[in-house]
Design an enzyme around this catalytic site. Structure first.
Site, PDB file in Angstrom:
ATOM      1  N   GLY A   1      40.065  37.982  50.339  1.00  0.00           N
ATOM      2  CA  GLY A   1      41.455  37.550  50.184  1.00  0.00           C
ATOM      3  C   GLY A   1      41.654  36.048  50.156  1.00  0.00           C
ATOM      4  O   GLY A   1      42.767  35.571  50.391  1.00  0.00           O
ATOM      5  N   SER A   2      40.607  35.281  49.800  1.00  0.00           N
ATOM      6  CA  SER A   2      40.820  33.822  49.767  1.00  0.00           C
ATOM      7  C   SER A   2      41.802  33.451  48.652  1.00  0.00           C
ATOM      8  O   SER A   2      42.610  32.537  48.815  1.00  0.00           O
ATOM      9  CB  SER A   2      39.494  33.071  49.617  1.00  0.00           C
ATOM     10  OG  SER A   2      38.925  33.302  48.357  1.00  0.00           O
ATOM     11  N   ASN A   3      41.769  34.164  47.546  1.00  0.00           N
ATOM     12  CA  ASN A   3      42.747  33.888  46.473  1.00  0.00           C
ATOM     13  C   ASN A   3      44.139  34.358  46.858  1.00  0.00           C
ATOM     14  O   ASN A   3      45.132  33.709  46.535  1.00  0.00           O
ATOM     15  CB  ASN A   3      42.309  34.536  45.160  1.00  0.00           C
ATOM     16  CG  ASN A   3      41.257  33.708  44.469  1.00  0.00           C
ATOM     17  OD1 ASN A   3      41.559  32.673  43.876  1.00  0.00           O
ATOM     18  ND2 ASN A   3      39.996  34.135  44.574  1.00  0.00           N
TER      19      ASN A   3
ATOM     20  N   MET B   1      39.309  45.205  42.774  1.00  0.00           N
ATOM     21  CA  MET B   1      38.154  45.706  42.049  1.00  0.00           C
ATOM     22  C   MET B   1      38.364  47.118  41.472  1.00  0.00           C
ATOM     23  O   MET B   1      37.432  47.903  41.422  1.00  0.00           O
ATOM     24  CB  MET B   1      36.914  45.647  42.945  1.00  0.00           C
ATOM     25  CG  MET B   1      36.545  44.233  43.313  1.00  0.00           C
ATOM     26  SD  MET B   1      36.342  43.176  41.837  1.00  0.00           S
ATOM     27  CE  MET B   1      35.654  41.691  42.568  1.00  0.00           C
ATOM     28  N   ARG B   2      39.589  47.412  41.077  1.00  0.00           N
ATOM     29  CA  ARG B   2      39.886  48.688  40.403  1.00  0.00           C
ATOM     30  C   ARG B   2      40.463  48.379  39.042  1.00  0.00           C
ATOM     31  O   ARG B   2      41.177  47.382  38.883  1.00  0.00           O
ATOM     32  CB  ARG B   2      40.953  49.474  41.160  1.00  0.00           C
ATOM     33  CG  ARG B   2      40.616  49.735  42.575  1.00  0.00           C
ATOM     34  CD  ARG B   2      40.099  51.125  42.752  1.00  0.00           C
ATOM     35  NE  ARG B   2      39.726  51.355  44.128  1.00  0.00           N
ATOM     36  CZ  ARG B   2      39.007  52.385  44.529  1.00  0.00           C
ATOM     37  NH1 ARG B   2      38.609  53.291  43.655  1.00  0.00           N
ATOM     38  NH2 ARG B   2      38.686  52.531  45.789  1.00  0.00           N
ATOM     39  N   LEU B   3      40.193  49.290  38.124  1.00  0.00           N
ATOM     40  CA  LEU B   3      40.786  49.134  36.798  1.00  0.00           C
ATOM     41  C   LEU B   3      42.240  49.603  36.862  1.00  0.00           C
ATOM     42  O   LEU B   3      42.533  50.647  37.433  1.00  0.00           O
ATOM     43  CB  LEU B   3      40.000  50.007  35.811  1.00  0.00           C
ATOM     44  CG  LEU B   3      39.978  49.541  34.372  1.00  0.00           C
ATOM     45  CD1 LEU B   3      39.316  48.171  34.245  1.00  0.00           C
ATOM     46  CD2 LEU B   3      39.245  50.555  33.511  1.00  0.00           C
ATOM     47  N   ILE B   4      43.145  48.790  36.314  1.00  0.00           N
ATOM     48  CA  ILE B   4      44.553  49.199  36.215  1.00  0.00           C
ATOM     49  C   ILE B   4      44.663  49.941  34.881  1.00  0.00           C
ATOM     50  O   ILE B   4      44.319  49.383  33.837  1.00  0.00           O
ATOM     51  CB  ILE B   4      45.472  47.949  36.202  1.00  0.00           C
ATOM     52  CG1 ILE B   4      45.269  47.100  37.465  1.00  0.00           C
ATOM     53  CG2 ILE B   4      46.931  48.332  36.014  1.00  0.00           C
ATOM     54  CD1 ILE B   4      45.855  47.640  38.719  1.00  0.00           C
TER      55      ILE B   4
ATOM     56  N   ASN C   1      45.419  38.608  36.191  1.00  0.00           N
ATOM     57  CA  ASN C   1      44.133  38.705  36.898  1.00  0.00           C
ATOM     58  C   ASN C   1      43.411  37.370  36.895  1.00  0.00           C
ATOM     59  O   ASN C   1      43.597  36.568  35.982  1.00  0.00           O
ATOM     60  CB  ASN C   1      43.252  39.751  36.202  1.00  0.00           C
ATOM     61  CG  ASN C   1      41.939  39.995  36.933  1.00  0.00           C
ATOM     62  OD1 ASN C   1      41.903  40.027  38.164  1.00  0.00           O
ATOM     63  ND2 ASN C   1      40.857  40.157  36.187  1.00  0.00           N
TER      64      ASN C   1
ATOM     65  N   HIS D   1      39.421  35.894  37.070  1.00  0.00           N
ATOM     66  CA  HIS D   1      38.035  36.337  36.948  1.00  0.00           C
ATOM     67  C   HIS D   1      37.111  35.124  37.058  1.00  0.00           C
ATOM     68  O   HIS D   1      37.376  34.086  36.454  1.00  0.00           O
ATOM     69  CB  HIS D   1      37.834  37.059  35.606  1.00  0.00           C
ATOM     70  CG  HIS D   1      36.483  37.678  35.519  1.00  0.00           C
ATOM     71  ND1 HIS D   1      36.161  38.847  36.174  1.00  0.00           N
ATOM     72  CD2 HIS D   1      35.358  37.259  34.907  1.00  0.00           C
ATOM     73  CE1 HIS D   1      34.888  39.127  35.944  1.00  0.00           C
ATOM     74  NE2 HIS D   1      34.379  38.178  35.175  1.00  0.00           N
TER      75      HIS D   1
END
Ligand code: GAR
Length: 194
Positions: free
Chosen positions: A12-14, A87-90, A104, A106
């Site tokens: 959760g640093s971002n 880390m899940r695909l929406i 997002n 990356h």
């Protein structure tokens, strides 16, 4: 004022960088939603006094989980969603049913090295220019329209850990800046719709 929700899966640093930046604006971060019990982002949310929810992907079909996610997000009046190490695909189902943009970050210069090992794959490549991408989420994996890319040139002598630090520094600087710009725009768009 525009409202944001952040989805995260990890440390959760971002999320923290975004939360601290949004705090100093007229916009509001209404919730953190995380799919991993005990992830570091929960502790950060508590310290930052931001409401955090766990969402369980394991027990239901993907569409039912995403409906639950939509219900939570919409109940907060959310205008824009930021993925911060989620880390899940929406899926298209979610994207078609959420009115605002999903953004997002990356840790590579997309379209190079999409997926879950962006930093390691960038590091292991022969590329001298490495960096980050902030993009709008579309139906693909890490494929949506690019909003911002930032890079640096490595000497080739850095360790993986040193490269990780540089990438995170770029993320923590540019994701908040970009997010605030998008929240400003999103506020204007919702005023136009009213
Ligand atoms: C970040 O480096 C982010 O770019 C990456 O996960 C990390 C989360 O770190 N996201 C992806 O790889 C998405 N495909 P954080 O939990 O400390 O913010």
């Amino acid at each position: 004022m525009a409202r944001a929700v952040i989805l995260a899966s990890g440390s959760g640093s971002n999320f923290q960088a975004l939360a601290e930046a949004i705090e100093g604006t007229k916009h509001s971060l209404t919730a953190l939603i995380c799919d991993r019990k005990g992830a570091g982002c929960f502790e950060r949310a508590e310290k930052l006094n931001i409401s955090a929810r766990y969402i369980n992907y394991a027990e239901k079909k993907r569409e039912a989980v995403e409906q639950e996610l939509l219900d939570i997000v919409n109940s907060t009046g959310c205008d824009i969603i930021f993925l911060a190490g989620f880390m899940r695909l929406i899926t298209p189902f979610f994207l078609d049913n959420f009115a605002g943009p999903v953004i997002n970050i990356h840790p590579s210069l997309l379209p190079k090295y999409p997926g879950t090992h962006g930093i390691e794959e960038s590091y292991g490549s022969g590329d001298l220019e490495l960096g980050i991408t902030i993009h709008k989420v579309d139906y693909g994996m890490d494929t949506g329209p690019v909003i911002c890319q930032r890079s640096f040139i490595r000497s080739g002598r850095e360790s993986l850990e040193e490269i990780e630090v540089k990438i995170h520094e770029l993320e923590h600087l540019w994701y908040p800046k970009t997010a605030i710009e998008l929240l400003d725009k999103s506020e204007i768009n919702s005023e136009v719709k009213q």
